[in-house]
Design an enzyme around this catalytic site. Sequence first.
Site, PDB file in Angstrom:
ATOM      1  N   ARG A  99      -1.430  -1.341  -6.923  1.00 15.02           N
ATOM      2  CA  ARG A  99      -1.601  -2.549  -6.097  1.00 15.02           C
ATOM      3  C   ARG A  99      -2.545  -3.526  -6.779  1.00 15.02           C
ATOM      4  O   ARG A  99      -2.311  -4.737  -6.776  1.00 15.02           O
ATOM      5  CB  ARG A  99      -2.111  -2.154  -4.718  1.00 15.02           C
ATOM      6  CG  ARG A  99      -2.385  -3.318  -3.753  1.00 15.02           C
ATOM      7  CD  ARG A  99      -2.664  -2.765  -2.366  1.00 15.02           C
ATOM      8  NE  ARG A  99      -3.301  -3.714  -1.460  1.00 15.02           N
ATOM      9  CZ  ARG A  99      -2.659  -4.601  -0.691  1.00 15.02           C
ATOM     10  NH1 ARG A  99      -1.341  -4.680  -0.756  1.00 15.02           N
ATOM     11  NH2 ARG A  99      -3.309  -5.395   0.117  1.00 15.02           N
ATOM     12  N   TYR A 148     -10.165 -10.588  -7.782  1.00 15.69           N
ATOM     13  CA  TYR A 148      -9.177 -10.882  -8.821  1.00 15.69           C
ATOM     14  C   TYR A 148      -9.341 -12.287  -9.407  1.00 15.69           C
ATOM     15  O   TYR A 148      -8.637 -12.658 -10.334  1.00 15.69           O
ATOM     16  CB  TYR A 148      -7.753 -10.763  -8.242  1.00 15.69           C
ATOM     17  CG  TYR A 148      -7.489  -9.449  -7.550  1.00 15.69           C
ATOM     18  CD1 TYR A 148      -7.340  -8.278  -8.274  1.00 15.69           C
ATOM     19  CD2 TYR A 148      -7.386  -9.386  -6.165  1.00 15.69           C
ATOM     20  CE1 TYR A 148      -7.107  -7.062  -7.639  1.00 15.69           C
ATOM     21  CE2 TYR A 148      -7.148  -8.181  -5.517  1.00 15.69           C
ATOM     22  CZ  TYR A 148      -7.012  -7.026  -6.258  1.00 15.69           C
ATOM     23  OH  TYR A 148      -6.787  -5.834  -5.614  1.00 15.69           O
ATOM     24  N   ARG A 185       0.846  -1.188   0.000  1.00  7.60           N
ATOM     25  CA  ARG A 185       0.000   0.000   0.000  1.00  7.60           C
ATOM     26  C   ARG A 185       0.882   1.240   0.000  1.00  7.60           C
ATOM     27  O   ARG A 185       2.019   1.215   0.474  1.00  7.60           O
ATOM     28  CB  ARG A 185      -0.934   0.001   1.206  1.00  7.60           C
ATOM     29  CG  ARG A 185      -1.971  -1.109   1.170  1.00  7.60           C
ATOM     30  CD  ARG A 185      -2.897  -1.051   2.377  1.00  7.60           C
ATOM     31  NE  ARG A 185      -3.964  -2.028   2.289  1.00  7.60           N
ATOM     32  CZ  ARG A 185      -3.869  -3.276   2.749  1.00  7.60           C
ATOM     33  NH1 ARG A 185      -2.748  -3.674   3.348  1.00  7.60           N
ATOM     34  NH2 ARG A 185      -4.875  -4.118   2.630  1.00  7.60           N
ATOM     35  N   HIS A 218      -3.401   3.748  -6.082  1.00  2.16           N
ATOM     36  CA  HIS A 218      -3.756   2.467  -5.462  1.00  2.16           C
ATOM     37  C   HIS A 218      -3.988   1.383  -6.504  1.00  2.16           C
ATOM     38  O   HIS A 218      -3.889   0.186  -6.194  1.00  2.16           O
ATOM     39  CB  HIS A 218      -5.003   2.631  -4.583  1.00  2.16           C
ATOM     40  CG  HIS A 218      -5.299   1.430  -3.744  1.00  2.16           C
ATOM     41  ND1 HIS A 218      -4.532   1.049  -2.661  1.00  2.16           N
ATOM     42  CD2 HIS A 218      -6.285   0.486  -3.846  1.00  2.16           C
ATOM     43  CE1 HIS A 218      -5.017  -0.051  -2.127  1.00  2.16           C
ATOM     44  NE2 HIS A 218      -6.091  -0.421  -2.822  1.00  2.16           N
ATOM     45  N   TRP A 261      -3.994  -9.109   3.167  1.00  4.42           N
ATOM     46  CA  TRP A 261      -5.433  -8.925   3.348  1.00  4.42           C
ATOM     47  C   TRP A 261      -5.916  -9.758   4.529  1.00  4.42           C
ATOM     48  O   TRP A 261      -5.427 -10.870   4.755  1.00  4.42           O
ATOM     49  CB  TRP A 261      -6.193  -9.338   2.091  1.00  4.42           C
ATOM     50  CG  TRP A 261      -6.149  -8.303   1.011  1.00  4.42           C
ATOM     51  CD1 TRP A 261      -6.812  -7.119   0.990  1.00  4.42           C
ATOM     52  CD2 TRP A 261      -5.410  -8.374  -0.217  1.00  4.42           C
ATOM     53  NE1 TRP A 261      -6.538  -6.438  -0.178  1.00  4.42           N
ATOM     54  CE2 TRP A 261      -5.681  -7.171  -0.940  1.00  4.42           C
ATOM     55  CE3 TRP A 261      -4.552  -9.314  -0.783  1.00  4.42           C
ATOM     56  CZ2 TRP A 261      -5.124  -6.906  -2.187  1.00  4.42           C
ATOM     57  CZ3 TRP A 261      -3.992  -9.042  -2.022  1.00  4.42           C
ATOM     58  CH2 TRP A 261      -4.286  -7.857  -2.710  1.00  4.42           C
ATOM     59  N   LYS A 303      -2.755  -2.066   7.651  1.00  2.16           N
ATOM     60  CA  LYS A 303      -4.191  -1.798   7.660  1.00  2.16           C
ATOM     61  C   LYS A 303      -4.953  -2.920   8.357  1.00  2.16           C
ATOM     62  O   LYS A 303      -5.953  -2.675   9.041  1.00  2.16           O
ATOM     63  CB  LYS A 303      -4.707  -1.629   6.231  1.00  2.16           C
ATOM     64  CG  LYS A 303      -6.164  -1.194   6.143  1.00  2.16           C
ATOM     65  CD  LYS A 303      -6.570  -0.937   4.707  1.00  2.16           C
ATOM     66  CE  LYS A 303      -8.027  -0.489   4.630  1.00  2.16           C
ATOM     67  NZ  LYS A 303      -8.456  -0.237   3.226  1.00  2.16           N
TER      68      LYS A 303
END
Length: 344
Positions: free
Chosen positions: A277, A309, A188, A274, A300, A215
């Site tokens: 990414r 994806y 990120r 972003h 994640w 995050k």
Amino acid sequence: MSLFKRGETWWVRFTAPNGRRIRQSARTTDKRLAQEYEDTLKARLWREIQLGEKPRRTWQEAVVQWLREKQHKADIRQDRSKLRWLDSHLANHYLDEIDRETVFEIGETKRLESSPTTANRYLALIRSILRIARDEWEWLDHIPRVKLYPEPRRRVRWLTHQQAARLLTELPTHLADLATFTLATGLRQRNASFLRWEQVDLRRGMAWVHADESKSGKAIVVPLNDDALEVLRRRHGEHPDYVFTYNGAPVARTTTKAWYKALDRAGISDFRWHDLRHTWASWHVQAGTSLQELQELGGWSCQEMVLRYAHLGGEHLKRASRRIEGTNLAQDARQDHLRLIASR
């Protein structure tokens, strides 16, 4: 005198029934309104102290408490930015005055100013603060229902290898290095921009993001491929602490005029930083990386985040489809049809 002026604004000053000295702005230049404010405040404090009523809390008090408790959040800077905007709408409100109509008006203002998606981020922050004020701080008994706007489903925006190469040649060196590293690691923006040399082990080819900087709230191990290592070796020695710097400071802002001009020269539209990414993740899935591996690489917290994806892969499904090859269904059906015609 309990009423006095500071500049053009009236202030109140008195002693509450419990001996506490009150001194605060009435937020008005009208003396009559200031007197009403003082009378109301005195009556409220009397009820709270003598009758044990729950004290009324202001939005600003809630914001201060929220920031104090949530300062560990990875996106606390974004929260502060949203709260500064919300201040102009809620600064003079008590929490029990924030009703559905007030929240709806704030949402509409932000929606018309930007988009439903952006408005939802502000509404979600209001909802979070009101919920914690009710459930944890016990400042409220009831809160309004905060309804979010339907959001359009945005497709994953990613670049081909050719488009990415064209963009990198158009970017200034400090942004090109950071973008190349992002395409190689998927970090990120903030994690890459403020990456320190102490988080990098060039010999082992590894880097890491501390849990308090992630995050997801979990530490992330970042394997460094040859592209990432090449960038790091090139940057080594530029700054004693930070990897990516410009004029001696971390590259905190990436979506600058230089970024947009480079996009324009490269012929690329509708692309955010972003999305680098997203591009990294898309390339991985197309190269055969499993969603489980991608989730770990990208840090994640749940697999739902990487399912966006999944449609870019499909090699495992192609292999599955081949398991019934050889049945010749189409040919068998055609032969049956021809036999039926011949028998008539």
